[in-house]
Scaffold this active site. Structure first.
Site, PDB file in Angstrom:
ATOM      1  N   LYS A  28       0.838  -1.209   0.000  1.00 41.12           N
ATOM      2  CA  LYS A  28       0.000   0.000   0.000  1.00 41.12           C
ATOM      3  C   LYS A  28       0.864   1.247   0.000  1.00 41.12           C
ATOM      4  O   LYS A  28       0.639   2.189  -0.761  1.00 41.12           O
ATOM      5  CB  LYS A  28      -0.878   0.006   1.251  1.00 41.12           C
ATOM      6  CG  LYS A  28      -1.567   1.330   1.489  1.00 41.12           C
ATOM      7  CD  LYS A  28      -2.059   1.491   2.918  1.00 41.12           C
ATOM      8  CE  LYS A  28      -0.953   1.903   3.851  1.00 41.12           C
ATOM      9  NZ  LYS A  28      -1.451   2.296   5.194  1.00 41.12           N
ATOM     10  N   SER A  29       1.868   1.250   0.869  1.00 42.38           N
ATOM     11  CA  SER A  29       2.692   2.448   1.023  1.00 42.38           C
ATOM     12  C   SER A  29       3.466   2.751  -0.252  1.00 42.38           C
ATOM     13  O   SER A  29       3.577   3.915  -0.655  1.00 42.38           O
ATOM     14  CB  SER A  29       3.664   2.254   2.188  1.00 42.38           C
ATOM     15  OG  SER A  29       2.932   2.200   3.388  1.00 42.38           O
ATOM     16  N   ASP A  55      -7.615   1.710  -0.090  1.00 42.14           N
ATOM     17  CA  ASP A  55      -6.669   2.828   0.072  1.00 42.14           C
ATOM     18  C   ASP A  55      -6.018   3.255  -1.239  1.00 42.14           C
ATOM     19  O   ASP A  55      -5.663   4.433  -1.403  1.00 42.14           O
ATOM     20  CB  ASP A  55      -5.555   2.456   1.066  1.00 42.14           C
ATOM     21  CG  ASP A  55      -5.969   2.684   2.512  1.00 42.14           C
ATOM     22  OD1 ASP A  55      -7.171   2.877   2.765  1.00 42.14           O
ATOM     23  OD2 ASP A  55      -5.084   2.665   3.393  1.00 42.14           O
ATOM     24  N   ASN A  99     -10.765   6.397   4.681  1.00 40.65           N
ATOM     25  CA  ASN A  99      -9.933   6.503   5.898  1.00 40.65           C
ATOM     26  C   ASN A  99      -8.478   6.188   5.564  1.00 40.65           C
ATOM     27  O   ASN A  99      -7.778   5.518   6.324  1.00 40.65           O
ATOM     28  CB  ASN A  99     -10.469   5.565   6.985  1.00 40.65           C
ATOM     29  CG  ASN A  99      -9.809   5.839   8.335  1.00 40.65           C
ATOM     30  OD1 ASN A  99      -9.147   6.865   8.532  1.00 40.65           O
ATOM     31  ND2 ASN A  99      -9.975   4.917   9.265  1.00 40.65           N
ATOM     32  N   ARG A 129      -8.488  12.175  12.572  1.00 47.14           N
ATOM     33  CA  ARG A 129      -7.047  11.891  12.448  1.00 47.14           C
ATOM     34  C   ARG A 129      -6.299  13.197  12.120  1.00 47.14           C
ATOM     35  O   ARG A 129      -6.621  13.881  11.159  1.00 47.14           O
ATOM     36  CB  ARG A 129      -6.816  10.811  11.377  1.00 47.14           C
ATOM     37  CG  ARG A 129      -7.472   9.486  11.782  1.00 47.14           C
ATOM     38  CD  ARG A 129      -7.198   8.392  10.786  1.00 47.14           C
ATOM     39  NE  ARG A 129      -5.789   8.015  10.744  1.00 47.14           N
ATOM     40  CZ  ARG A 129      -5.277   7.186   9.843  1.00 47.14           C
ATOM     41  NH1 ARG A 129      -6.062   6.658   8.900  1.00 47.14           N
ATOM     42  NH2 ARG A 129      -4.000   6.890   9.852  1.00 47.14           N
ATOM     43  N   SER A 203       7.955   6.130  12.969  1.00 52.45           N
ATOM     44  CA  SER A 203       7.801   5.378  11.708  1.00 52.45           C
ATOM     45  C   SER A 203       8.891   5.716  10.678  1.00 52.45           C
ATOM     46  O   SER A 203       8.603   5.857   9.497  1.00 52.45           O
ATOM     47  CB  SER A 203       6.405   5.646  11.111  1.00 52.45           C
ATOM     48  OG  SER A 203       5.390   5.229  11.984  1.00 52.45           O
ATOM     49  N   ASP A 317       2.721  -0.865  12.330  1.00 51.65           N
ATOM     50  CA  ASP A 317       1.560  -1.537  11.717  1.00 51.65           C
ATOM     51  C   ASP A 317       1.532  -3.028  12.075  1.00 51.65           C
ATOM     52  O   ASP A 317       0.523  -3.697  11.838  1.00 51.65           O
ATOM     53  CB  ASP A 317       1.561  -1.384  10.189  1.00 51.65           C
ATOM     54  CG  ASP A 317       1.103   0.008   9.748  1.00 51.65           C
ATOM     55  OD1 ASP A 317       0.772   0.838  10.617  1.00 51.65           O
ATOM     56  OD2 ASP A 317       1.085   0.266   8.525  1.00 51.65           O
ATOM     57  N   LYS A 344      -4.563   5.989  14.580  1.00 53.20           N
ATOM     58  CA  LYS A 344      -4.712   5.317  13.282  1.00 53.20           C
ATOM     59  C   LYS A 344      -6.183   4.970  13.030  1.00 53.20           C
ATOM     60  O   LYS A 344      -7.064   5.715  13.441  1.00 53.20           O
ATOM     61  CB  LYS A 344      -3.781   4.127  13.250  1.00 53.20           C
ATOM     62  CG  LYS A 344      -2.348   4.564  13.573  1.00 53.20           C
ATOM     63  CD  LYS A 344      -1.332   4.036  12.668  1.00 53.20           C
ATOM     64  CE  LYS A 344       0.014   4.589  13.082  1.00 53.20           C
ATOM     65  NZ  LYS A 344       0.995   4.562  12.054  1.00 53.20           N
ATOM     66  N   GLU A 345      -6.449   3.859  12.344  1.00 49.16           N
ATOM     67  CA  GLU A 345      -7.824   3.523  11.973  1.00 49.16           C
ATOM     68  C   GLU A 345      -8.751   3.557  13.183  1.00 49.16           C
ATOM     69  O   GLU A 345      -9.946   3.830  13.098  1.00 49.16           O
ATOM     70  CB  GLU A 345      -7.858   2.142  11.316  1.00 49.16           C
ATOM     71  CG  GLU A 345      -7.419   2.123   9.868  1.00 49.16           C
ATOM     72  CD  GLU A 345      -5.922   2.232   9.658  1.00 49.16           C
ATOM     73  OE1 GLU A 345      -5.202   2.690  10.579  1.00 49.16           O
ATOM     74  OE2 GLU A 345      -5.465   1.878   8.564  1.00 49.16           O
ATOM     75  N   HIS A 391      -8.801  -2.888   9.486  1.00 52.86           N
ATOM     76  CA  HIS A 391      -8.343  -4.076   8.759  1.00 52.86           C
ATOM     77  C   HIS A 391      -7.332  -4.912   9.542  1.00 52.86           C
ATOM     78  O   HIS A 391      -7.372  -6.138   9.532  1.00 52.86           O
ATOM     79  CB  HIS A 391      -7.746  -3.639   7.421  1.00 52.86           C
ATOM     80  CG  HIS A 391      -6.708  -2.545   7.520  1.00 52.86           C
ATOM     81  ND1 HIS A 391      -5.597  -2.504   6.742  1.00 52.86           N
ATOM     82  CD2 HIS A 391      -6.603  -1.448   8.343  1.00 52.86           C
ATOM     83  CE1 HIS A 391      -4.866  -1.437   7.054  1.00 52.86           C
ATOM     84  NE2 HIS A 391      -5.467  -0.782   8.000  1.00 52.86           N
ATOM     85  N   ARG A 392      -6.421  -4.220  10.238  1.00 52.47           N
ATOM     86  CA  ARG A 392      -5.359  -4.980  10.925  1.00 52.47           C
ATOM     87  C   ARG A 392      -5.884  -5.701  12.170  1.00 52.47           C
ATOM     88  O   ARG A 392      -5.328  -6.714  12.579  1.00 52.47           O
ATOM     89  CB  ARG A 392      -4.171  -4.082  11.264  1.00 52.47           C
ATOM     90  CG  ARG A 392      -3.578  -3.432  10.034  1.00 52.47           C
ATOM     91  CD  ARG A 392      -2.158  -2.979  10.162  1.00 52.47           C
ATOM     92  NE  ARG A 392      -1.829  -2.206   8.986  1.00 52.47           N
ATOM     93  CZ  ARG A 392      -1.555  -2.708   7.776  1.00 52.47           C
ATOM     94  NH1 ARG A 392      -1.555  -4.019   7.595  1.00 52.47           N
ATOM     95  NH2 ARG A 392      -1.294  -1.931   6.746  1.00 52.47           N
ATOM     96  N   LYS A 417      -9.531  -2.456   3.190  1.00 52.15           N
ATOM     97  CA  LYS A 417      -8.724  -1.217   3.184  1.00 52.15           C
ATOM     98  C   LYS A 417      -7.352  -1.455   2.554  1.00 52.15           C
ATOM     99  O   LYS A 417      -6.851  -0.609   1.811  1.00 52.15           O
ATOM    100  CB  LYS A 417      -8.589  -0.685   4.615  1.00 52.15           C
ATOM    101  CG  LYS A 417      -7.866   0.658   4.708  1.00 52.15           C
ATOM    102  CD  LYS A 417      -7.911   1.210   6.119  1.00 52.15           C
ATOM    103  CE  LYS A 417      -7.441   2.660   6.193  1.00 52.15           C
ATOM    104  NZ  LYS A 417      -6.010   2.843   6.065  1.00 52.15           N
TER     105      LYS A 417
HETATM  106  O1  LIG Z   1       3.841   6.454   5.021  1.00 55.42           O
HETATM  107  C1  LIG Z   1       3.208   5.399   5.037  1.00 55.42           C
HETATM  108  O2  LIG Z   1       2.998   4.722   4.001  1.00 55.42           O
HETATM  109  C2  LIG Z   1       2.690   4.893   6.319  1.00 55.42           C
HETATM  110  C3  LIG Z   1       3.206   5.372   7.510  1.00 55.42           C
HETATM  111  C4  LIG Z   1       2.770   4.858   8.825  1.00 55.42           C
HETATM  112  O3  LIG Z   1       1.967   5.850   9.437  1.00 55.42           O
HETATM  113  P1  LIG Z   1       2.514   6.908  10.543  1.00 55.42           P
HETATM  114  O4  LIG Z   1       3.656   7.639   9.986  1.00 55.42           O
HETATM  115  O5  LIG Z   1       1.316   7.767  10.784  1.00 55.42           O
HETATM  116  O6  LIG Z   1       2.918   6.089  11.754  1.00 55.42           O
HETATM  117  C5  LIG Z   1       1.966   3.565   8.709  1.00 55.42           C
HETATM  118  O7  LIG Z   1       1.305   3.292   9.902  1.00 55.42           O
HETATM  119  C6  LIG Z   1       0.945   3.626   7.595  1.00 55.42           C
HETATM  120  O8  LIG Z   1       0.225   2.429   7.466  1.00 55.42           O
HETATM  121  C7  LIG Z   1       1.636   3.861   6.270  1.00 55.42           C
HETATM  122  C1  LIG Z   2      -2.272   3.127   9.608  1.00 54.15           C
HETATM  123  C2  LIG Z   2      -2.587   2.595   8.431  1.00 54.15           C
HETATM  124  O1  LIG Z   2      -2.986   3.278   7.343  1.00 54.15           O
HETATM  125  P1  LIG Z   2      -3.137   4.833   6.975  1.00 54.15           P
HETATM  126  O2  LIG Z   2      -2.439   5.627   8.026  1.00 54.15           O
HETATM  127  O3  LIG Z   2      -2.491   4.960   5.634  1.00 54.15           O
HETATM  128  O4  LIG Z   2      -4.602   5.084   6.923  1.00 54.15           O
HETATM  129  C3  LIG Z   2      -2.476   1.122   8.221  1.00 54.15           C
HETATM  130  O5  LIG Z   2      -2.586   0.683   7.063  1.00 54.15           O
HETATM  131  O6  LIG Z   2      -2.276   0.374   9.186  1.00 54.15           O
END
Ligand SMILES: O=C(O)C1=C[C@@H](OP(=O)(O)O)[C@@H](O)[C@H](O)C1
Ligand SMILES: C=C(OP(=O)(O)O)C(=O)O
Length: 434
Positions: A28-29, A55, A99, A129, A203, A317, A344-345, A391-392, A417
């Site tokens: 995803k990232s 996402d 989200n 958020r 992170s 995560d 987070k979520e 989702h997690r 998601k």
């Molecule tokens: O940059 C990213 O792709 C992400 C950064 C992380 O969030 P945070 O930086 O808010 O911890 C992670 O939890 C999220 O699922 C994806």
């Molecule tokens: C925190 C998460 O996603 P995001 O911050 O991109 O919504 C995740 O995927 O666990």
């Protein structure tokens, strides 16, 4: 998208321990970073191995709304993007990002490089958020970005006339996504920009991923100890880009090997991966698993597990995956330095604590972590596991159901998601191991 039941009883893993290979869908990232950067680039790009999930769909839709040409062939996991060469076609747009934190934060920074008025909004949870620190930094660089309800959260309006560049400071202790969003946008500022991080940076591996994707598309950001970043005006160049499988999604299958005593080979992720979450395997190794790492493959073999005391700030995560593995370890597990997962979520510390208690664990909820003591006589059901639209939570607690009879996952569809096919992939693993 797939159809899901309202609740899903999980059958315990009754067969022999699995010996199987798994390749999870794209990251995803990385998909959402590559989409942003390719959209701003000069020339077309093709992403292969791209994730198709809620996402990434909201990101694709948002880019289309901004006037960027995006074709998504979900069957072949390919996305083609016609880069706009730093000139966003739409002068006015409203973007709905559900989200998706990455989409909200990355797009907010991206639209600030345009000329026009852009609105961004999401689900009720997205409206809780935080995004204020990113808005403040963008304002310092020449945008007029506001939290419409004065909450410091979405909905957001950005009145943009391009970014000036110069000096920006940004808070790092709430979400690294602010910094990632800024970094990706800044090659299109008029002058070079220096960013300084205030406070701790959470992170961190995600910021390294951001720099890697920017460099893959031709930008040359520089960084000093992850405290200071310099970005120069330049143009991303469109290209073919292969998205790695998602390391956070892979954690569920690594954990499955750990708790069933099986052996699972994670294909496409290994020592060459640029995702921090591959380090989940290191924690399993400390707990007693055997782990073999190759450039593009990680093999996890389960064994008797012992609890660990671990700082998961960099790979948060996978906290929920770890929390469920902890249920089946000897002794307690302490997870530290993850206060940011309350944003987070859902509030993930509170959610994990409540649901683990349903399975008999003793859980101390700390401001920035958890101490999990598994029940002496072993975890027991029945338990209806609430998933908090996260989702997690669903994917992690499904693992508990493989060991504990009577676990039911409520609202299993929330996996869409980031991993819409999770339940099918879990069933396929089960059938291939029977
Ligand atoms: O940059 C990213 O792709 C992400 C950064 C992380 O969030 P945070 O930086 O808010 O911890 C992670 O939890 C999220 O699922 C994806
Ligand atoms: C925190 C998460 O996603 P995001 O911050 O991109 O919504 C995740 O995927 O666990």
């Amino acid at each position: 998208m797939l159809e899901y039941p309202r609740e899903l009883p999980i059958q315990p893993w009754n067969g022999p321990p699995p010996r199987a290979s798994v390749r999870v869908p794209g990251s995803k990232s990385l998909t959402n970073r590559a989409l942003i950067v390719a959209a701003m680039a000069e020339g077309p790009s093709t992403l292969t191995g791209a994730l198709d999930s809620e996402d990434t769909r909201v990101m694709v839709e948002a880019l289309r709304t901004l006037g960027v040409g995006v074709e998504h062939d979900a069957k072949s996991a390919t996305i083609r993007i016609q880069g706009c060469n730093g000139r966003l076609p739409a002068r006015e747009a409203t973007l709905h990002v559900a989200n998706s934190g990455t989409s909200l934060r990355f797009l907010t920074a991206m639209v600030a490089t345009g000329v026009g008025t852009y609105h961004l909004d999401g689900t009720p949870r997205m409206r809780e958020r935080p995004v204020a620190d990113l808005l403040e930094s963008l304002n310092g660089l020449g945008a007029r970005a506001t939290s419409d309800l004065g909450t410091g959260c979405p909905p957001v309006t950005v009145e943009a006339r391009g970014l000036e560049g110069g000096f920006a400071s940004i808070r790092g202790d709430v979400s690294s996504q602010y910094l990632s969003g800024l970094l990706m946008a800044l090659p299109y500022a008029r002058t070079p920009t220096t960013i300084e991080i205030q406070g701790l940076l959470v992170s961190k591996p995600y910021v390294a991923m951001t720099l890697a994707v920017m460099r893959d598309f031709g930008a040359k950001p520089s960084e000093r100890k992850f405290r200071r970043f310099d970005v120069y005006p330049s143009r991303y160049q469109g290209r073919q880009y292969a998205v790695e499988p998602d390391a956070s999604a892979a954690s569920y299958f690594m954990a499955l090997a750990a708790i069933t005593g099986g052996t699972i080979v994670i294909e496409g992720l290994g020592t060459e991966s640029i995702q921090g979450d591959v380090a989940f395997a290191d924690i399993l190794e400390h707990m007693g698993c055997t782990v073999a790492r190759e450039p593009n493959r990680i093999t996890v073999a389960g064994g008797p597990l012992r609890g660990v005391d671990v700082d998961m700030n960099a790979i948060s995560d996978t906290v929920m995956t770890m929390a469920v593995v902890a249920l089946f370890a000897e002794g307690f597990t302490r997870i530290r330095n993850v206060g940011h997962i309350r944003h987070k979520e859902t509030d993930r510390i509170a959610a994990v604590a409540s649901e683990l208690r349903k399975l008999g664990a003793t859980v101390d909820e700390l401001p920035d972590g958890l101490v999990i003591t598994p029940p002496e006589a072993g975890a027991t059901g029945p338990a209806a596991i609430a998933t908090y639209d996260d989702h997690r939570m669903a994917m992690s607690f499904a693992l508990a159901g493989l060991k504990v009879p009577g676990v039911t996952i409520l609202d299993p569809g929330c996996v869409a998601k980031t991993y819409p096919g999770f339940w099918e992939d879990l069933d396929a693993l089960r059938s291939s191991s029977a």
